[in-house]
Design a protein around this motif. Structure first.
Motif, short mmCIF file in Angstrom:
data_model
loop_
_atom_site.label_atom_id
_atom_site.label_comp_id
_atom_site.label_asym_id
_atom_site.label_seq_id
_atom_site.Cartn_x
_atom_site.Cartn_y
_atom_site.Cartn_z
N LEU A 148 56.89 55.23 45.43
CA LEU A 148 56.37 54.34 46.47
C LEU A 148 55.71 53.15 45.78
O LEU A 148 55.37 53.23 44.60
N PRO A 149 55.50 52.04 46.51
CA PRO A 149 54.86 50.89 45.86
C PRO A 149 53.47 51.24 45.34
O PRO A 149 52.79 52.11 45.88
N ASN A 150 53.08 50.55 44.29
CA ASN A 150 51.78 50.80 43.66
C ASN A 150 50.63 50.48 44.62
O ASN A 150 50.59 49.39 45.22
N PRO A 151 49.68 51.41 44.81
CA PRO A 151 48.60 51.19 45.78
C PRO A 151 47.75 49.97 45.48
O PRO A 151 47.31 49.25 46.39
N ARG A 152 47.53 49.69 44.23
CA ARG A 152 46.75 48.50 43.87
C ARG A 152 47.53 47.23 44.23
O ARG A 152 46.96 46.25 44.72
N GLU A 153 48.83 47.27 44.02
CA GLU A 153 49.64 46.10 44.36
C GLU A 153 49.62 45.87 45.88
O GLU A 153 49.53 44.74 46.36
N ILE A 154 49.68 46.97 46.64
CA ILE A 154 49.61 46.83 48.10
C ILE A 154 48.27 46.21 48.50
O ILE A 154 48.19 45.30 49.33
N SER A 155 47.20 46.70 47.88
CA SER A 155 45.88 46.19 48.20
C SER A 155 45.80 44.69 47.94
O SER A 155 45.32 43.92 48.78
N VAL A 156 46.28 44.27 46.77
CA VAL A 156 46.19 42.85 46.41
C VAL A 156 47.07 42.00 47.34
O VAL A 156 46.67 40.93 47.80
N SER A 157 48.27 42.51 47.67
CA SER A 157 49.20 41.70 48.47
C SER A 157 48.80 41.60 49.93
O SER A 157 49.04 40.58 50.58
N LEU A 158 48.23 42.69 50.48
CA LEU A 158 48.03 42.71 51.94
C LEU A 158 46.57 42.70 52.38
O LEU A 158 46.29 42.46 53.55
N PHE A 159 45.62 42.98 51.47
CA PHE A 159 44.22 43.09 51.90
C PHE A 159 43.29 42.22 51.04
O PHE A 159 42.33 42.71 50.45
N PRO A 160 43.60 40.91 50.94
CA PRO A 160 42.78 40.02 50.10
C PRO A 160 41.44 39.72 50.75
O PRO A 160 41.18 40.12 51.87
#
Ligand code: HEM
Length: 614
Positions: free
Chosen positions: A76-88
């Motif tokens: 699955l996509p990296n959780p940190r990458e999701i955080s940076v991309s969608l929850f700035p």
């Protein structure tokens, strides 16, 4: 929107008593510490040390416990990458509700669940990723390790040479030998699910004992500077890891997360003082009551007061007044009992609620906490990440009152996809420049618990079920959907924790339809599945008298709770989760309604001594 009542896909079997063993119940006037025997037919429902409930099927890579993977067989996509991309970070503030609304939510959460084996505040005992952000040996071998890997292109952390954030998996029924070999692991919550102030009184008898003074029904306190504080935790270097000396204050309460942040510690202390305030009045009114009776009666009144504040003042902000009335979570204007207790309703905390929906409100957190004087002038501000696990701040000068007024005068962050960088870049930074990422931890926790995906959660909530990415446009913006599509390989991979937080808010409410539906269901169960709920009058042994109930309804408020238990606050706006305004102006504390405790005065002859009640 009308929210139908939701059925569990795989409810916890009623005979699932491992690891705690069967319970034999007497019909006590008072709640147990661990929530057992609230439901007399199913005594372990809602009890501490039992598994979270579920609305959707487990999603593990091996069907048993391995962290989930994509339908394609890849990661699955990296959780940190999701955080940076969608929850700035973007500082949008709420126009109506103050920081107290945010902070009280954490108190409500801590009353209702706590993942087994995860510290949630100080450092975890297992090191999967070390203090320097490097993978530790256990990462590869210990099945409880699931460190969050920092992507090599991470602007902040990769540049520092940080490889990972520590992450320890929640303890499960499998870890405790309670699950058959091929059955899915069920995560355990170690506190009672009931709204019973377990974070004040403890979630088992041993903990409850340790917190009691056994004099006048009071809880133990330490007096410093003429003010009451919780007793000292015996392991300062672990519990308050940022303390510079073992002599710094470090609190022991019913919940191990108490020291996590200053505002949380303040509200826990307000609640501790409220118990002792009620106990002192009851002792004066009923001098022949023994310690045991005063303790239990004060606890009972205190829980009722907080249940009233939660249901009639706090929850309508987030779930909506109309929605709560329609779904029978509140009965505004009721003049007598509301006998809606249903022994067939299981109040166990739902994993979809605790691990996805209610965590969405991490979005409300502000990175700087304002200090406000009695004439409501800004007198300072502190940075959140300077004060994780270091409560000495609140005992300094007038900071306790200044931060309490700050709670009620500073706006909370708007409920949206934007998260303060204090919790996504600097979280638990422990005197270092950068720290961890709470949003990435939420996403990883959802995987750790094998939460069902976004699609199945929508199905469980009787909402339209999306089959394609495009179908998600009904609740999610085209911009966010593009990012989701670039991150996830298939619609089935899209996670509840992530997509739920991207839904447009239901008009005038603080979440989108899926989280709203899950939270509405949870707080319905929390009310209707609690035999001791304060509005229930069916059993005269556990019910308040009609006049006591009336006084609880009229006299309980967040404003009065703060006024009565802060150090020296003289005025407060009546609706203390809402910003001060022309229609919610400051009034003298003494003019705010209060519970009339004289209604609990008994003549010696009519008094019930506790020993006759067990
Ligand atoms: C400054 C404020 C807060 C901080 C620092 C904080 C921090 C945390 C941390 C560290 C965890 C555990 C993360 C993990 O799984 O590893 C957590 C869990 C959680 N938080 Fe927060 N939180 C805050 C406020 C809130 C608020 C306002 C809410 C809701 C209104 C909330 C709801 C939850 C819930 C439901 C959980 C899961 C509880 C469980 O089942 O164990 N938190 N939070």
């Amino acid at each position: 929107m009308d929210l139908g009542k939701i059925n569990d896909v795989n409810p916890t079997p009623p005979d699932n008593t491992c690891p705690i063993g069967p319970r034999y119940c007497s019909n006590s006037r008072y709640r147990s510490s661990d929530g057992s025997c609230n439901n007399l037919q199913n005594p372990t429902w809602g009890m501490a040390q039992t598994p979270y409930g579920r609305l959707t099927m487990y999603n593990y890579a091996d069907g048993i416990s391995a962290m989930p993977i994509s339908l394609t067989g890849r990661q699955l996509p990296n959780p940190r990458e999701i955080s940076v991309s969608l929850f700035p970070d973007k500082q949008l503030i709420d126009p109506v509700w103050n920081l107290n609304a945010q902070q009280w939510g954490q108190v409500v959460t801590h009353d209702m669940s706590l993942t087994a084996g995860v510290a949630q505040s100080h450092k975890d005992l297992l090191t999967c990723c070390d203090d320097n952000g490097q993978l530790a040996p256990d990462a590869a071998f210990n099945p409880s390790c699931a460190p969050i890997i920092v992507p090599p292109n991470d602007d902040i952390h990769a540049a520092q040479g940080t490889q990972c954030f520590n992450f320890v998996r929640t303890g499960t029924t499998r870890d405790r030998g309670c699950t058959p070999p091929h059955a899915p692991a069920q995560q355990i919550s170690i506190v009672s699910s009931y709204m019973d102030l377990s974070m004040v009184y403890g979630a088992n008898d041993l903990q409850a004992d340790e917190l009691r003074s056994y004099v006048g029904g009071r809880l133990k306190t330490l007096v410093r500077g003429g003010r009451q504080w919780p007793p000292q935790d015996s392991n300062v270097s672990l519990t308050c890891e940022s303390a510079l000396s073992p002599n710094e204050p470090c609190y022991l309460t019913g919940d191990l997360r108490v020291n996590q942040n200053p505002q949380l510690a303040i509200l826990q202390i307000i609640l501790l003082r409220e118990h002792n305030r009620i106990a002192d009045v009851l002792s004066r009114l009923n001098p022949f009551w023994d310690d045991e009776t005063v303790y239990h009666e004060a606890r009972r009144i205190h829980i009722a007061e907080i249940q009233h504040i939660n249901y009639y003042e706090y929850l309508p902000i987030f779930l909506g007044f109309e929605n709560m009335v329609r779904n029978k979570l509140i009965y505004p204007g009721a003049t007598s009992y509301v006998n809606d207790y249903d022994p067939h309703v299981n109040p166990t905390i739902l994993d979809e609620h605790a691990t996805a929906a209610f965590r969405h409100f991490h979005t409300l957190i502000r990175g700087y906490l304002q200090m406000i004087s009695e004439n409501r002038k800004l007198v300072g501000a502190v940075r959140l990440s300077d004060w994780f696990n270091r409560p000495i701040l609140i005992e300094t000068n007038d900071v306790f009152d200044d931060l309490t007024r700050g709670l009620t005068a500073q706006p909370q962050h708007y409920s949206d996809q934007f998260w303060d960088s204090e919790i996504t870049q600097y979280f638990f930074r422990r005197n270092k420049t950068y720290g961890e990422d709470l949003r990435a931890a939420d996403i990883q926790r959802g995987r750790d618990h094998g939460l069902g995906n976004y699609i199945s959660a929508r199905a469980a909530c009787n909402l339209p079920v999306p089959n394609t990415f495009e179908d998600m446009l009904d609740f999610i913006s085209p911009e966010n959907l593009e990012i989701l599509r670039s991150l996830y390989e298939t619609p089935e991979d899209v996670e509840l924790v992530v997509a739920g937080s991207l839904e447009r808010n239901v008009p005038n409410l603080q979440t989108g339809p899926t989280f709203l539906s899950i939270m509405t269901e949870q707080f319905y169960r929390t009310r209707v599945g609690d035999r001791y709920f304060y509005e229930n009058g069916k059993d005269p042994e556990t019910a308040f008298t009609p006049s006591q109930l009336e006084s609880i309804r009229r006299g309980s408020s967040m404003a009065r709770l703060l006024c009565d238990n802060a150090d020296n606050i003289q005025s407060m706006q009546p609706r203390a989760f809402q910003q001060i305004s022309d229609s919610n102006n400051l009034v003298a504390c003494a003019d705010l309604p209060t519970i009339d405790l004289s209604l609990w005065q008994e003549t010696h002859a009519s008094s019930h001594h506790i020993s006759t009640l067990w």
